[in-house]
Write a protein that holds these residues in place. Structure first.
Motif, short mmCIF file in Angstrom:
data_model
loop_
_atom_site.label_atom_id
_atom_site.label_comp_id
_atom_site.label_asym_id
_atom_site.label_seq_id
_atom_site.Cartn_x
_atom_site.Cartn_y
_atom_site.Cartn_z
N ASN A 18 0.82 -1.22 0.00
CA ASN A 18 0.00 0.00 0.00
C ASN A 18 0.85 1.26 0.00
N PHE A 21 1.83 1.73 -3.60
CA PHE A 21 0.71 2.25 -4.40
C PHE A 21 0.49 3.74 -4.12
N LYS A 25 0.91 6.81 -6.98
CA LYS A 25 -0.17 7.75 -7.30
C LYS A 25 0.29 9.20 -7.25
N ARG A 29 2.28 9.70 -14.15
CA ARG A 29 1.73 8.42 -14.60
C ARG A 29 2.73 7.60 -15.42
N TYR A 32 5.06 4.71 -13.97
CA TYR A 32 4.49 3.39 -13.73
C TYR A 32 4.61 2.48 -14.96
N ARG A 84 -3.33 -1.50 -15.49
CA ARG A 84 -3.53 -0.15 -14.94
C ARG A 84 -3.28 -0.18 -13.44
N LEU A 85 -2.71 0.89 -12.92
CA LEU A 85 -2.38 0.97 -11.50
C LEU A 85 -3.60 0.70 -10.63
N GLU A 86 -4.73 1.28 -10.98
CA GLU A 86 -5.94 1.11 -10.18
C GLU A 86 -6.41 -0.34 -10.19
N THR A 87 -6.26 -1.00 -11.33
CA THR A 87 -6.64 -2.42 -11.45
C THR A 87 -5.76 -3.27 -10.56
N GLU A 89 -3.93 -2.38 -8.02
CA GLU A 89 -4.15 -2.07 -6.60
C GLU A 89 -5.40 -2.79 -6.09
N ALA A 90 -6.47 -2.78 -6.86
CA ALA A 90 -7.70 -3.46 -6.44
C ALA A 90 -7.48 -4.97 -6.34
N GLU A 93 -5.74 -5.75 -3.15
CA GLU A 93 -6.68 -5.68 -2.03
C GLU A 93 -7.53 -6.96 -1.95
#
Length: 172
Positions: A18, A21, A25, A29, A32, A84-87, A89-90, A93
């Motif tokens: 975390n 991540f 952020k 961009r 990454y 993608r970073l958001e993908t 990261e999810a 999690e």
């Protein structure tokens, strides 16, 4: 009740991921996705590798057969998609939640397990040792990410275990 040391180490693994991540952020961009000469071609590829490896070892700890683990790898590859970073990261999690559920279900972190590796054969170990492997693997590759960030002229983020300890002790 005090946590088993392996579970605390896993919590550190999640915390350190975390931290990475959060730092990514804050950065431009392109850092990454930028292809650079390193262990992996990009930070995105490195994080995908950590996620894939975490997925494999959860399956091993759960006692799944190799063909089931391989199928979960294909599913994980599809979930990663465009990286993608958001993908990613999810997905990390989701993985952390799956690990935590497994730890509750397993109960005994000293439980012996006997994973079979296609190349190395049968290993006599326990869940705690496998968790330590997952954490150690993640630590190694977070170091790669820190170096990759530095190669691109930015500073990384401290993810040493001691920083985790200071943080959790300051909140208690």
């Amino acid at each position: 009740m005090k946590k088993h040391p392996a579970i605390q180490m896993y919590d550190y693994h999640v915390w350190a991921n975390n931290q990475v991540f959060a730092r990514l952020k804050e950065l431009p961009r392109e850092i990454y996705d930028q292809e650079i000469t390193s262990v992996f071609p990009s930070i995105a590829d490195t994080l995908a590798h950590i996620f894939m490896t975490d997925t494999i070892w959860l399956g091993v700890m759960q006692g799944k057969a190799m063909d089931v683990i391989q199928a979960s790898m294909r599913e994980a590859q599809e979930k990663i998609g465009d990286k993608r970073l958001e993908t990613i990261e999810a997905l990390f999690e989701e993985s952390a939640n799956a690990y935590r559920s497994f730890f509750v279900e397993a109960g005994d972190m000293e439980k012996e397990v006997f994973p079979e590796h296609p190349k190395f054969g049968r290993l006599e170990t326990n869940l705690a040792e496998l968790v330590h492997h997952v954490v150690n693997h993640g630590t190694y590759h977070r170091g790669n990410v820190a170096a990759m960030i530095r190669q691109q002229g930015e500073s990384g983020v401290p993810t040493d275990y001691i920083f985790y300890l200071y943080e959790i002790n300051s909140t208690n």
